[in-house]
Design an enzyme around this catalytic site. Sequence first.
Site, PDB file in Angstrom:
ATOM      1  N   CYS A   1      -5.546  -2.955   2.638  1.00 25.04           N
ATOM      2  CA  CYS A   1      -5.262  -3.389   3.548  1.00 25.04           C
ATOM      3  C   CYS A   1      -6.489  -3.426   4.184  1.00 25.04           C
ATOM      4  O   CYS A   1      -7.501  -4.317   4.309  1.00 25.04           O
ATOM      5  CB  CYS A   1      -4.282  -2.580   4.114  1.00 25.04           C
TER       6      CYS A   1
ATOM      7  N   LYS B   1      -9.491   2.556  -2.121  1.00 24.95           N
ATOM      8  CA  LYS B   1      -9.605   1.835  -0.685  1.00 24.95           C
ATOM      9  C   LYS B   1     -11.073   1.922  -0.660  1.00 24.95           C
ATOM     10  O   LYS B   1     -10.869   3.480  -0.006  1.00 24.95           O
ATOM     11  CB  LYS B   1      -8.539   2.494   0.529  1.00 24.95           C
TER      12      LYS B   1
ATOM     13  N   GLU C   1       0.957  -1.694   0.484  1.00 25.64           N
ATOM     14  CA  GLU C   1      -0.416   0.028  -0.096  1.00 25.64           C
ATOM     15  C   GLU C   1       0.864   1.630   0.149  1.00 25.64           C
ATOM     16  O   GLU C   1       1.564   1.739   1.457  1.00 25.64           O
ATOM     17  CB  GLU C   1      -0.855   0.281   1.338  1.00 25.64           C
TER      18      GLU C   1
END
Lengths: 570, 570
Positions: free
Chosen positions: B153, B115, B42
């Site tokens: 994540c 995300k 990330e």
Amino acid sequence: MLRITSAQINPTIGDIDGNIALMLDAARQARLDGSSLVVFPEMSLTAYYPGDMLDERPFQQRVEEGIRQLKLATREVPGIHWVVGAPLRRDGPGKAFYNALMVIKNGEVLLQYAKQLLPTYNVFDERRHFEPGPEHGVRTLRIEGARVAFMICEDGWNDEGADYLVNPFSQLAEVLPDLVVSINASPSNIGKREQRHQVFSKACARHKLPLLYVNQVGGHDQLVYDGASFAVDAGGRVVFEAQRFIQDVATLSFDPMSQTFQDAQGNRLAPVQPEGLSTMEFYRRQIVLGLQDYARRCGFSKAVVGSSGGIDSALTLALAVAALGAENVTAITMPSRFSSEGSVSDSARLCQNLGIELVEYPIRDIVTSYEEGFAPAFGSTLQGLALENLQARVRGTILMEFSNTFGHLLLTTGNKSEVSVGYCTLYGDTNGGLGLIGDLYKTEVFALARHINGLANSELIPVSIIEKPPSAELAPDQKDTDSLPPYEVLDEILKHLIEGDRLPSWEKERAEAFVANLQESDEGRALVRRVARMIARNEYKRRQAPPVLRVRPRAFGSGRQMPIAAVAAV
Amino acid sequence: MLRITSAQINPTIGDIDGNIALMLDAARQARLDGSSLVVFPEMSLTAYYPGDMLDERPFQQRVEEGIRQLKLATREVPGIHWVVGAPLRRDGPGKAFYNALMVIKNGEVLLQYAKQLLPTYNVFDERRHFEPGPEHGVRTLRIEGARVAFMICEDGWNDEGADYLVNPFSQLAEVLPDLVVSINASPSNIGKREQRHQVFSKACARHKLPLLYVNQVGGHDQLVYDGASFAVDAGGRVVFEAQRFIQDVATLSFDPMSQTFQDAQGNRLAPVQPEGLSTMEFYRRQIVLGLQDYARRCGFSKAVVGSSGGIDSALTLALAVAALGAENVTAITMPSRFSSEGSVSDSARLCQNLGIELVEYPIRDIVTSYEEGFAPAFGSTLQGLALENLQARVRGTILMEFSNTFGHLLLTTGNKSEVSVGYCTLYGDTNGGLGLIGDLYKTEVFALARHINGLANSELIPVSIIEKPPSAELAPDQKDTDSLPPYEVLDEILKHLIEGDRLPSWEKERAEAFVANLQESDEGRALVRRVARMIARNEYKRRQAPPVLRVRPRAFGSGRQMPIAAVAAV
């Protein structure tokens, strides 16, 4: 006619009993004023902002218990609607609380509303603890013939739609209230009052809604809330403003038929003075309240400051005297072999003018004892920057001896220009519990000193201090300009690099033009890059510095969260 | 057969050129390994987490330019899909960036994903800079016959639906991929590796999806990322784990038909060892990497530590030697009139064992010179706590003289127990750029010291240091237990009060039972309250402390954001 009380109180974070007592006092006054509605600030139960206390079980229990106590308190002043702010438990996925508004009367909760827009910029971090309230959560309450609707702080700041997809102002307008009540905890910086007036005037005029805005007042660590609660009529005119920097419980009359705020004679209130305080007077009052509340809440009544004979310590002393009284402020002058004669005599004159005690403590012998220890231990001579820093650290240590022995709060004296570029000694002159002028650029330090003299109509801060060339006096004939550009230049670069788009428009234009002009030459570009590198390289010092009272749009602290071990874009 | 490379790299925050170079190296290795897909962590372009650098225009420009450079870089290693993480500009209301994943091949962006779940708890603050990606933004990419889907994540941590309304794992499952690729920047603390395995094993088994999880490795101020990238098969078994605390570029084979990870012989990979490192070995390796990266990124190759002859400084020195090498570590012993004989001799033995230089610098004369200056200036004798603190400040000043003169990074030696209750001197023993053991309770300090001796199979840290009763040696015959409960008691209370529900289960049960048992007596309840008050009252010291390397679930720093001037619920 609806009588409505703006209860601009100064609650303490976590002091739930104390905050309920403040609310009870204000509600009693509201009742004497014939009010049907008393409005407290956002999070009035806990004060704004408790941060991670909200994550701790004992605190969560105190909040729940506090809400029960609060309901009981409303029964002690029956017949009045209390509009309070509090964290409200919620279930389901996400954070455990809403940032909520409750209308309570005679022990009964008549309305609950959860803040929809949770700010996560600058000093705000509400997504850390709160879940946004549901859209279409807006409801009105009929009080004395008026349909009243409610919002919380940030909810009112998105009527242009720039920052969030949701627009609570439009939602409110749809339910056609007679009056909007907004509860707030809006920290203050230059231009903020005018910005609030602008934002709410525009939205109120657009939606043809009159609004009462009630703000928290008081200091909480580095943040100061100025109060300055206000009312806007449906034409977007600000027709009432509470006092600034002080608790102020004031009752207004509102006529639901004409949707106007009125005076005792039934006349519409006239618009208030658009100009607020001058920048320097604003700084002075914000800093004074910030220190008063920090000292009070941490249990200090006295303060101590190292007096170098320079402008920063002089201004810090003058502000400390304004906040705590001359009898509660001690200055310590600690001359070294590099101190000019003026440094002690200027300190003496300053302290005489301020009416405060000045203690003299020469540091030559202590510095010598460090020098004598250095060579045998480390095999070289103590010199250069290490020797300069040592002097600052000896002074910082003496100030802490005094603080530890006599219980004074030590105030650090760094200004924003120095703190930006690291022109200060960590564990030396940065020592202290609070920095009063750490958010003022050096050029502003001079201006505020002159302003204070002007207010006193006398040379409270001796002109010799204001006019001498700035020097750390840590090496022979040292001047700040030996290693820094002149402050008139440095400060414009710093404003541009640190505050940039957050600057008030008049400062932004000036700083941008100044830096653009500089960058037309190779030397100018190199200078701007050098300053940017200095700012980045000294992040580690700021991380260990005490809180500085915020007065500008972007202060060091939670408003500027930078990594230390990083490569800056310069 | 899909060959896929897990590129667990150690990028530097803001060093976009350097990070692209790291990615280019890894991509070249992937190509040699016959990979079609190289997966980076990330935010691999900027490293995680740049914080408010994201708000600054020069940095924003560097990011945009970096994305262009990155596209060019992919052309240098053609034919390979690069899965990279970067901040991605967006328009419309809200934050200016997405936290994005891009798949780039031959200079062309084949897929972008933003995300959806942005953490805002503990050390995370992503809502400050990012807008969540749109739901149903999931898309797959066909690579060598495999349908590959992507997540970032936190997206993978809500399959139970406890924290967010959105569940990206379910969204992914709906598009029926053969393989899920997750890019991560997951900081490490005890139990975190096992927690990751548990969360992703459960979700992968539930959705019958194999997954590759690639993590960042390296130290960034107080946070250390352990790497430990891993692969989970569709049955929820962890079948691959990269090395921990080091860059590791490893290539796996994935068979899209059977949806299994395979070895070179076409056999399914077997589950990896479920047990990871012991807690103490975990601490040791995390701290060593944390110091190495902090020192390297701040430009230090050498460190200095004040050696008191006690366990905290001994452990700090041993860890510094492990990180930087004995030749780069200096210890300074600074005996006072209250120092025991053992304090210098123990320091000497320790330094001999570690092979490091020990400098002796007695502070008696300097302390005397402060005492001699105190009375004439302040009219009383320097004594009590003020005198105790003075000694620590003289030592802190000498250490900074050394650091300023010779360029060593000063390491502070406080442990979590002391830092919690304020058993330390601000501007004294708290001085330093970094704290190595500031997130270890005192009982853990002893355990880690024993562990290090065990690893060395020798008394690296002399047993006399480990076994002596802890003392600050700032007053005659002083022992820590004069003013604190025994550490076995204190530490359980602290774990409960500070980390509470975040503790790993085995510690949580123990601490809760211990405190519940204590609270059955009046004395016990009073003790717990006293400790809670000490924690709250010393927030001001922690605010000015240097970063401490985080090893536990909740460390002081950004993971615990408390006001100073507040009333604690105790």
